[in-house]
Design a protein around this motif. Structure first.
Motif, PDB file in Angstrom:
ATOM      1  N   ASN A   1     -93.007  40.071 -29.559  1.00 62.08           N
ATOM      2  CA  ASN A   1     -93.040  39.274 -30.775  1.00 62.08           C
ATOM      3  C   ASN A   1     -91.790  38.404 -30.808  1.00 62.08           C
ATOM      4  OD1 ASN A   1     -95.454  40.208 -32.320  1.00 62.08           O
ATOM      5  ND2 ASN A   1     -94.462  42.180 -32.058  1.00 62.08           N
ATOM      6  N   VAL A   2     -91.807  37.397 -31.642  1.00 67.83           N
ATOM      7  CA  VAL A   2     -90.662  36.502 -31.798  1.00 67.83           C
ATOM      8  C   VAL A   2     -90.217  36.525 -33.249  1.00 67.83           C
ATOM      9  CG1 VAL A   2     -89.778  34.174 -31.412  1.00 67.83           C
ATOM     10  CG2 VAL A   2     -91.706  34.986 -30.072  1.00 67.83           C
ATOM     11  N   LEU A   3     -88.913  36.603 -33.451  1.00 68.67           N
ATOM     12  CA  LEU A   3     -88.369  36.455 -34.799  1.00 68.67           C
ATOM     13  C   LEU A   3     -88.262  34.953 -35.066  1.00 68.67           C
ATOM     14  CD1 LEU A   3     -87.126  37.284 -37.434  1.00 68.67           C
ATOM     15  CD2 LEU A   3     -84.963  37.737 -36.234  1.00 68.67           C
TER      16      LEU A   3
ATOM     17  N   CYS B   1     -91.814  45.655 -36.944  1.00 72.87           N
ATOM     18  CA  CYS B   1     -90.705  44.939 -36.293  1.00 72.87           C
ATOM     19  C   CYS B   1     -89.620  44.612 -37.317  1.00 72.87           C
ATOM     20  CB  CYS B   1     -91.205  43.629 -35.672  1.00 72.87           C
ATOM     21  SG  CYS B   1     -91.996  43.810 -34.067  1.00 72.87           S
ATOM     22  N   GLY B   2     -90.047  44.118 -38.484  1.00 74.09           N
ATOM     23  CA  GLY B   2     -89.103  43.741 -39.528  1.00 74.09           C
ATOM     24  C   GLY B   2     -88.348  44.918 -40.097  1.00 74.09           C
ATOM     25  N   GLU B   3     -89.061  46.023 -40.312  1.00 68.27           N
ATOM     26  CA  GLU B   3     -88.413  47.196 -40.891  1.00 68.27           C
ATOM     27  C   GLU B   3     -87.429  47.839 -39.912  1.00 68.27           C
ATOM     28  OE1 GLU B   3     -88.649  48.101 -44.150  1.00 68.27           O
ATOM     29  OE2 GLU B   3     -89.717  46.195 -44.241  1.00 68.27           O
ATOM     30  N   MET B   4     -87.785  47.846 -38.625  1.00 67.23           N
ATOM     31  CA  MET B   4     -86.852  48.368 -37.623  1.00 67.23           C
ATOM     32  C   MET B   4     -85.605  47.480 -37.577  1.00 67.23           C
ATOM     33  SD  MET B   4     -87.406  49.096 -33.538  1.00 67.23           S
ATOM     34  CE  MET B   4     -88.394  50.561 -33.792  1.00 67.23           C
ATOM     35  N   PHE B   5     -85.808  46.176 -37.680  1.00 64.90           N
ATOM     36  CA  PHE B   5     -84.699  45.226 -37.690  1.00 64.90           C
ATOM     37  C   PHE B   5     -83.770  45.511 -38.876  1.00 64.90           C
ATOM     38  CE2 PHE B   5     -82.668  41.181 -38.703  1.00 64.90           C
ATOM     39  CZ  PHE B   5     -82.280  40.718 -37.449  1.00 64.90           C
ATOM     40  N   LYS B   6     -84.346  45.720 -40.056  1.00 62.68           N
ATOM     41  CA  LYS B   6     -83.559  46.006 -41.258  1.00 62.68           C
ATOM     42  C   LYS B   6     -82.716  47.271 -41.086  1.00 62.68           C
ATOM     43  CE  LYS B   6     -85.601  46.037 -45.249  1.00 62.68           C
ATOM     44  NZ  LYS B   6     -86.642  46.190 -46.301  1.00 62.68           N
TER      45      LYS B   6
ATOM     46  N   PHE C   1     -91.866  37.815 -38.057  1.00 58.42           N
ATOM     47  CA  PHE C   1     -92.062  38.258 -36.681  1.00 58.42           C
ATOM     48  C   PHE C   1     -93.514  37.967 -36.328  1.00 58.42           C
ATOM     49  CE2 PHE C   1     -88.409  40.739 -37.907  1.00 58.42           C
ATOM     50  CZ  PHE C   1     -87.672  40.900 -36.737  1.00 58.42           C
ATOM     51  N   ASN C   2     -93.751  37.312 -35.189  1.00 54.21           N
ATOM     52  CA  ASN C   2     -95.133  37.011 -34.809  1.00 54.21           C
ATOM     53  C   ASN C   2     -95.262  37.008 -33.291  1.00 54.21           C
ATOM     54  OD1 ASN C   2     -97.764  36.576 -35.521  1.00 54.21           O
ATOM     55  ND2 ASN C   2     -97.575  34.371 -35.767  1.00 54.21           N
ATOM     56  N   THR C   3     -96.489  37.127 -32.806  1.00 54.51           N
ATOM     57  CA  THR C   3     -96.710  37.168 -31.362  1.00 54.51           C
ATOM     58  C   THR C   3     -96.326  35.850 -30.720  1.00 54.51           C
ATOM     59  OG1 THR C   3     -99.027  36.565 -31.724  1.00 54.51           O
ATOM     60  CG2 THR C   3     -98.534  38.905 -31.444  1.00 54.51           C
ATOM     61  N   ILE C   4     -95.867  35.939 -29.489  1.00 54.71           N
ATOM     62  CA  ILE C   4     -95.325  34.765 -28.808  1.00 54.71           C
ATOM     63  C   ILE C   4     -96.404  33.726 -28.501  1.00 54.71           C
ATOM     64  CG2 ILE C   4     -95.542  35.620 -26.415  1.00 54.71           C
ATOM     65  CD1 ILE C   4     -92.611  34.534 -26.040  1.00 54.71           C
TER      66      ILE C   4
ATOM     67  N   ASN D   1     -89.051  46.173 -29.795  1.00 58.97           N
ATOM     68  CA  ASN D   1     -90.306  46.543 -30.467  1.00 58.97           C
ATOM     69  C   ASN D   1     -91.361  45.514 -30.067  1.00 58.97           C
ATOM     70  OD1 ASN D   1     -92.399  47.292 -32.208  1.00 58.97           O
ATOM     71  ND2 ASN D   1     -90.969  47.935 -33.796  1.00 58.97           N
ATOM     72  N   VAL D   2     -92.271  45.896 -29.172  1.00 54.93           N
ATOM     73  CA  VAL D   2     -93.262  44.951 -28.654  1.00 54.93           C
ATOM     74  C   VAL D   2     -94.679  45.366 -29.037  1.00 54.93           C
ATOM     75  CG1 VAL D   2     -91.825  44.286 -26.693  1.00 54.93           C
ATOM     76  CG2 VAL D   2     -93.417  46.198 -26.454  1.00 54.93           C
ATOM     77  N   SER D   3     -95.591  44.419 -28.946  1.00 50.89           N
ATOM     78  CA  SER D   3     -97.023  44.738 -29.063  1.00 50.89           C
ATOM     79  C   SER D   3     -97.534  45.073 -27.664  1.00 50.89           C
ATOM     80  CB  SER D   3     -97.794  43.538 -29.624  1.00 50.89           C
ATOM     81  OG  SER D   3     -97.390  43.251 -30.941  1.00 50.89           O
ATOM     82  N   TRP D   4     -98.272  46.157 -27.542  1.00 51.98           N
ATOM     83  CA  TRP D   4     -98.811  46.517 -26.235  1.00 51.98           C
ATOM     84  C   TRP D   4    -100.266  46.954 -26.360  1.00 51.98           C
ATOM     85  CZ3 TRP D   4    -100.123  51.730 -25.893  1.00 51.98           C
ATOM     86  CH2 TRP D   4     -99.510  52.588 -26.815  1.00 51.98           C
ATOM     87  N   PHE D   5    -100.969  46.865 -25.244  1.00 52.47           N
ATOM     88  CA  PHE D   5    -102.417  47.073 -25.228  1.00 52.47           C
ATOM     89  C   PHE D   5    -102.764  48.035 -24.100  1.00 52.47           C
ATOM     90  CE2 PHE D   5    -101.182  43.075 -26.930  1.00 52.47           C
ATOM     91  CZ  PHE D   5    -102.008  42.846 -28.025  1.00 52.47           C
ATOM     92  N   GLY D   6    -103.579  49.044 -24.415  1.00 53.10           N
ATOM     93  CA  GLY D   6    -103.891  50.059 -23.424  1.00 53.10           C
ATOM     94  C   GLY D   6    -105.379  50.272 -23.230  1.00 53.10           C
TER      95      GLY D   6
END
Length: 325
Positions: free
Chosen positions: A128-130, A169-174, A205-208, A250-255
């Motif tokens: 994600n990108v801030l 992402c935002g809450e971890m940043f805070k 925060f949003n996906t790149i 903190n990334v978005s991932w796909f499994g």
């Protein structure tokens, strides 16, 4: 004594036969079409990734690999269908980070993701990108943290909704920055992103993949990517960790997942086939077009990754006291 010995011999023979039959089955797999469940609507990132892979896998395996969208309840409905499917490798699922967040977010989830689901392969990681509106003064994470500390509770950030990847992402940043910025949840990506573009909210925060076109023409500016290393498709953007908040990731991932009780040989074969496809130049190119880095983990490595992410995200959600009905 003879009777016990005879029983032991029969058990050894039966076990050996099971191993042989399982191995033969794995060698002939697949002998019919494979279905991949996507537990979200068509057109989203998960759906796009699944369809890119299904086309290539159909070529490689000589069997149709079909994508079926079964959306609802943040992926829970599709996951429940997977859990109840036969463990023969013909029903699989590709899903996003929601998978490990849902058990902590919802009061009741009809399955145990660590016991009722087989972890097969990592498909992709998307940072994600801030993002900030161009009129927002800070041009780095360090400057943002300094401003937020001087104005506690006065800076807002948008998200696609409570419990979503960009909210977390935002809450971890805070928490890590020890600042007080205010979360503004929206009902989906489009309204949140539109308000960011209009300047009604200064941060998100949003996906790149969604962010890059707007960054290139200056409609938005990037303060940092959420991955541990810089993105291959936007290497000019520093990581949040190097731009002012060391250790942040903190990334978005796909499994790729299967039902419980799958044969080990089938799991290994599926992992091998998916990783092989993820190594092909055309798939790498298509993934990189929207900021996705192909996953290339073995079965055991991916299983450990899922468990680690589950523990990390569950703790974050619990610490924040977030609960959804």
């Amino acid at each position: 004594m003879k009777k016990i010995s005879f029983i032991i011999i029969l058990w050894i023979i039966a076990t050996g036969l099971c191993i042989i039959v399982g191995s033969i089955y794995a060698q002939s797999f697949p002998s019919r079409p494979i279905k991949i469940i996507v537990p979200f609507p068509a057109g989203g990132t998960t759906d796009i990734l699944a369809r890119i892979l299904s086309s290539k896998l159909t070529e490689n395996l000589g069997q149709h690999v079909l994508v079926e969208n079964r959306p609802g309840a943040s992926g829970i409905i599709g996951t429940e269908i997977l859990v109840k499917s036969p463990p023969d490798g013909y029903t699989l699922m590709i899903t996003a980070t929601h998978h490990v967040a849902n058990p902590a977010l919802y009061k009741k989830v009809p399955f145990d993701i660590l016991k009722d689901i087989t972890n097969i392969a990592l498909i992709a990681i998307i940072p994600n990108v801030l993002l900030a509106h161009p009129t927002f003064p800070p041009n780095s994470v360090e400057e943002l943290i300094a401003l937020a500390k001087s104005k506690p509770g006065q800076i807002n950030y948008a998200s696609t909704g409570i419990g979503g990847a960009n909210h977390l992402c935002g809450e971890m940043f805070k928490i890590m920055a020890k600042i007080d910025i205010v979360h503004i949840p929206y009902k989906g990506q489009a309204p949140a992103f539109n308000d960011l573009l209009a300047g009604h909210v200064p941060l998100m925060f949003n996906t790149i993949d969604v962010s890059l076109p707007h960054l290139k023409v200056g409609r938005l500016k990037a303060l940092g990517v959420t991955s541990a290393k810089r993105s291959q498709v936007a290497s000019q953007i520093p990581t949040i960790s190097e731009s002012g908040l060391p250790g942040y990731e903190n990334v978005s991932w796909f499994g790729l997942y299967g039902p419980p009780n799958m044969e080990k040989d089938i799991i290994s074969k599926l992992n091998f086939e998916f990783v092989k496809v993820l190594h092909t130049p055309d798939i790498i190119k298509r993934f990189n077009e929207f900021g996705a880095e192909p996953g290339r983990m073995g079965v055991h490595e991916f299983d450990a990754y899922v468990r680690s992410e589950y523990a990390k995200i569950s703790k974050l959600i619990k610490d924040l006291g977030i609960k959804l009905d």
